[in-house]
Design a protein around this motif. Structure first.
Motif, PDB file in Angstrom:
ATOM      1  N   ILE A 133       0.849  -1.200   0.000  1.00 47.26           N
ATOM      2  CA  ILE A 133       0.000   0.000   0.000  1.00 47.26           C
ATOM      3  C   ILE A 133       0.883   1.248   0.000  1.00 47.26           C
ATOM      4  O   ILE A 133       0.580   2.235  -0.668  1.00 47.26           O
ATOM      5  N   GLN A 172       1.869   1.957  -3.406  1.00 48.29           N
ATOM      6  CA  GLN A 172       0.744   2.543  -4.141  1.00 48.29           C
ATOM      7  C   GLN A 172       0.565   4.018  -3.789  1.00 48.29           C
ATOM      8  O   GLN A 172       0.253   4.848  -4.645  1.00 48.29           O
ATOM      9  N   ARG A 173       0.797   4.351  -2.519  1.00 47.35           N
ATOM     10  CA  ARG A 173       0.632   5.751  -2.094  1.00 47.35           C
ATOM     11  C   ARG A 173       1.724   6.644  -2.720  1.00 47.35           C
ATOM     12  O   ARG A 173       1.487   7.810  -3.019  1.00 47.35           O
ATOM     13  N   ALA A 177       3.054   6.138  -5.651  1.00 50.72           N
ATOM     14  CA  ALA A 177       2.617   6.349  -7.043  1.00 50.72           C
ATOM     15  C   ALA A 177       1.491   7.376  -7.098  1.00 50.72           C
ATOM     16  O   ALA A 177       1.449   8.232  -7.997  1.00 50.72           O
ATOM     17  N   GLN A 178       0.603   7.315  -6.129  1.00 43.89           N
ATOM     18  CA  GLN A 178      -0.504   8.278  -6.089  1.00 43.89           C
ATOM     19  C   GLN A 178       0.032   9.697  -5.905  1.00 43.89           C
ATOM     20  O   GLN A 178      -0.419  10.634  -6.558  1.00 43.89           O
ATOM     21  N   GLN A 219      -2.874   3.431 -12.673  1.00 43.81           N
ATOM     22  CA  GLN A 219      -2.448   3.090 -11.313  1.00 43.81           C
ATOM     23  C   GLN A 219      -3.617   2.527 -10.508  1.00 43.81           C
ATOM     24  O   GLN A 219      -3.480   1.560  -9.765  1.00 43.81           O
ATOM     25  N   ASP A 258      -3.661  -1.079  -8.849  1.00 38.22           N
ATOM     26  CA  ASP A 258      -3.894  -1.324  -7.421  1.00 38.22           C
ATOM     27  C   ASP A 258      -4.979  -2.385  -7.220  1.00 38.22           C
ATOM     28  O   ASP A 258      -4.916  -3.196  -6.302  1.00 38.22           O
ATOM     29  N   TYR A 264       6.109  -5.247  -7.490  1.00 41.05           N
ATOM     30  CA  TYR A 264       6.676  -4.484  -6.374  1.00 41.05           C
ATOM     31  C   TYR A 264       8.124  -4.850  -6.088  1.00 41.05           C
ATOM     32  O   TYR A 264       8.782  -4.208  -5.278  1.00 41.05           O
ATOM     33  N   TYR A 273      -6.013  -9.224   2.944  1.00 38.39           N
ATOM     34  CA  TYR A 273      -6.573  -9.018   1.604  1.00 38.39           C
ATOM     35  C   TYR A 273      -7.774  -9.918   1.342  1.00 38.39           C
ATOM     36  O   TYR A 273      -8.571  -9.636   0.454  1.00 38.39           O
TER      37      TYR A 273
END
Lengths: 356, 348
Positions: A100, A103-104, A106-107, B54, B58, B253, B264
């Motif tokens: 996560i 992802q943050r 990239a955001q 993106q 995700d 990643y 998840y």
């Protein structure tokens, strides 16, 4: 008539629309033309606004909330001083998750941030995202927990190996150099905590009277951590000391009533307001405080140094631990208060105040 | 007879797609803008190619798992172990590749994919075997394997975050001719998994058997369906999709650790349920599960784009699951009443 299957999506859309209406977040004004990163050569003062994404490990951990307070204070103080508007965007996940965090990052890049400040839950997971961000012109620095293989420009934090060694050395002193101890590790995936445990082990090896009965990982919430300590104490009644490489179980008052300070000593990293009674009672005669407020404050000022003042930043910015004991409890309490902590008990604020 | 257009418009997928577009519109309006560093052009904070890809990326990792989970849910079961299977597949692949050090990029990718799929397959077979042979609900079986598999991942990885070879990351982050900052591979894999899942469920006899079994196990047994085989099959598919997602996730990643994808399973189940899958079995759609995952990620994205407190994320997702299940049960009751009231030989 609305088909039943459409009701759920529409309800969700309505909910989001309501949240949007409640957010009161006006569309961000477009940055001034030519607002590319000053790190890429824009002269100082040309930039009107700097957006810094702050990504700590977990928004439920109070040490990172203190870092956020520090970052926001620095933004408020340093912005007017340097003629820029500094926005700190808090993009910390609710619980630790390296994926996560990636992802943050990239955001943040996609939403036009100028810099990212991150404490890495899993260095391997975020290294690629950090490198992508740097490749797209952002300044990225780490604090608390590093990603040394990434292209971040600097790291601010304690020397984790040394922190572990100091924790064990203090505990050995408190225990008179002998006894059985347990080590509380926190998240076993966090590289900084792994290093601290390594430091604890190395230091313990120098004390022949000290025996480590085990290293115990724990979920980094106060209740889970306190419960783990109680479980281990029940399973190993011979334990006389705890070396805690993070202060998680002391963020509740549970252990104050559970453990007799005459029977057991704790030395832990971190010294938040809620931990101070442990020092007063003698259960944790020494806490090794990371000035967690400075994680945020120094990180933002470092970004300003780099992006606005074009200063050269060393690859590592060392943070020094503060040794908190009964002798300086009042001073530390007042320090916490000035950093914006609102839950510092009055009695500690009064300690030694008249002598000043 | 309903027209194709009417059926399309009232399908769960159409509803989800509509709301995704609606949310996208809201976000575009409220997101604000920034100047793109590379082009110097002012772009919307949400409506730009990087953010859109993106967002899909995700969603892709748990959307792929949601496709597999939908098979299990349609059969009337549940699989709580998918997050742990993801972690075990990822660390097994990373450790194996570190030990083997394949000489070519292609070999690295193929071996990595093979290992992840194999781990997923083995876990799926074990789950399926236990569900079929033990008189215990799949919830309990997979709750147990969730911890066992996570524990195995911890033991073999020693809590280390293991970096995977660069060739894997190069594959997962291939731009495929787009701008070099766009990485569409996970998104394309997600779409492919959903399409394959849809075709299997809706266009094959085996797929219809799963619906039949989940809708009415007793009737399926009397109809001569091999129930054990169906149950085994759905858990194998769930394991396989978790393995595939792990391969993509670890590659994208750049590392794998035993803590990956913790929690998840809840997002995976939420995606399937928001996509219209019935927890009592007999209903669900692979495409809708993918759209459910996209919707959940979009909700997460919107909370940050709109600068709201991120704890709203959990509240909204929790509300979505409850509403979905309540609506599902309500619509099932309405459908049952309509069926009972319909004349003999009524339309579907």
């Amino acid at each position: 008539m609305i088909h039943p299957r459409l009701v759920l999506p529409l309800a969700l859309a309505a909910l989001t629309a309501a949240l949007a209406a409640c957010s009161g977040a006006p569309p961000s004004p477009a940055p001034a033309a030519g607002g590319a990163s000053p790190a890429a050569g824009t002269p100082a003062g040309a930039k009107k606004k700097i957006k810094i994404a702050l990504i700590a490990k977990s928004s439920t951990n109070p040490v990172f909330l203190a870092a956020r307070t520090g970052a926001e204070a620095a933004a408020k103080e340093l912005g007017p001083k340097n003629g820029v508007e500094i926005e700190v965007a808090w993009l910390t996940p609710p619980q630790e998750d390296g994926q996560i965090q990636a992802q943050r990052i990239a955001q943040a890049v996609n939403e036009g941030a100028d810099a990212v400040v991150i404490s890495c839950s899993d260095a391997g997971k975020v290294t690629g995202a950090i490198d992508d961000a740097v490749g797209r012109g952002l300044a990225v620095m780490t604090f608390d927990s590093d990603a040394p293989q990434s292209k971040r420009f600097t790291f601010y934090g304690v020397d984790d190996l040394k922190t572990g060694q100091t924790t064990m050395a203090e505990l050995a002193t408190q225990m008179g150099g002998k006894g059985k101890v347990a080590v509380l590790q926190g998240n076993q995936n966090a590289p900084n905590l792994q290093k601290r445990v390594q430091g604890v082990r190395e230091e313990a090896a120098k004390h022949p009277g000290i025996e480590i009965v085990g290293v115990f990982p724990n979920i980094e919430t106060p209740q889970d951590a306190a419960a783990e300590v109680i479980r281990v104490n029940n399973a190993y009644p011979e334990i006389q000391g705890w070396a805690m490489v993070g202060g998680w179980p002391l963020f509740t008052r549970t252990l104050l009533d559970e453990i007799d300070p005459k029977r057991m000593k704790i030395v832990a990293v971190d010294a938040l307001p809620v931990e101070l009674p442990y020092v007063e009672k003698g259960l944790a005669p020494v806490l090794l405080a990371q000035p967690v407020y400075l994680w945020g404050y120094v990180s933002v000022s470092t970004i300003v140094d780099k992006l606005v003042l074009n200063k050269t930043i060393p690859e590592r910015l060392p943070m020094e631990l503060v040794r908190v004991s009964k002798e300086n409890l009042g001073d530390w309490a007042r320090q916490l208060k000035t950093w914006g902590f609102t839950d510092v008990p009055d009695k500690y604020l009064q300690m030694g105040a008249s002598a000043k | 007879m309903k027209s194709f257009v009417q059926r399309a418009l009232t399908s769960p997928a159409a509803g989800l797609l509509m709301v995704i577009l609606l949310l996208g519109t809201i976000l575009t309006l409220f997101a604000g803008t920034h100047v793109d560093r590379r082009t110097g052009v002012e772009v919307n904070n949400f409506l730009n190619s990087n953010t859109l890809v993106q967002t899909a990326t995700d969603a892709s990792f748990f959307a792929i798992m949601a496709v597999g989970a939908t098979f299990v849910i349609i059969s009337g079961g549940i699989d709580l172990s998918v997050g742990s299977v993801y972690a075990l597949a990822g660390v097994t692949m990373a450790l194996a590749l570190r030990a083997l050090a394949p000489s070519s990029d292609a070999a690295t990718v193929l071996i990595g994919l093979g290992i992840c799929v194999a781990v997923g397959l083995v876990c799926g077979v074990l789950n399926g075997l236990m569900v079929v042979t033990l008189p215990v609900h799949p919830f309990v079986i997979t709750l147990g394997t969730m911890w066992i598999v996570r524990g195995l991942a911890f033991v073999i990885s020693r809590a280390e975050s293991i970096v995977v070879p660069a060739s894997l990351t190069g594959m997962a982050k291939a731009s495929l001719g787009l701008t070099e900052t766009l990485y569409p591979v996970p998104m394309l894999m997600m779409i492919a998994a959903a399409v394959v899942g849809m075709v299997y469920l809706e266009r094959t006899v085996m797929g219809r058997h799963i619906f039949a079994f989940g809708g009415n196990p007793e009737a399926s047994r009397f109809a001569g369906l091999r129930l054990g085989r169906i149950q085994m099959g759905v858990f194998v598919v769930s394991g396989l999709t978790a393995g595939l997602a792990a391969f993509l996730g670890a590659s994208f990643y750049g590392s794998a650790s035993c803590g990956d994808a913790a929690g998840y399973e809840l997002y995976v189940i939420a995606s399937a349920v928001v996509g219209g899958a019935s927890l009592t079995g007999g209903k669900g759609s692979a495409i809708s599960a993918m759209l459910g995952a996209l919707l959940i990620v979009l909700i997460r994205q919107s909370i940050r784009t709109l600068r709201l407190d991120q704890n709203y994320e959990w509240i909204v997702i929790g509300c979505a699951i409850i509403i979905a299940v309540v609506l599902d049960q309500g619509s099932a009751r309405v459908a049952a009443r309509r069926l009972a009231a319909a004349p003999t030989g009524g339309t579907r």
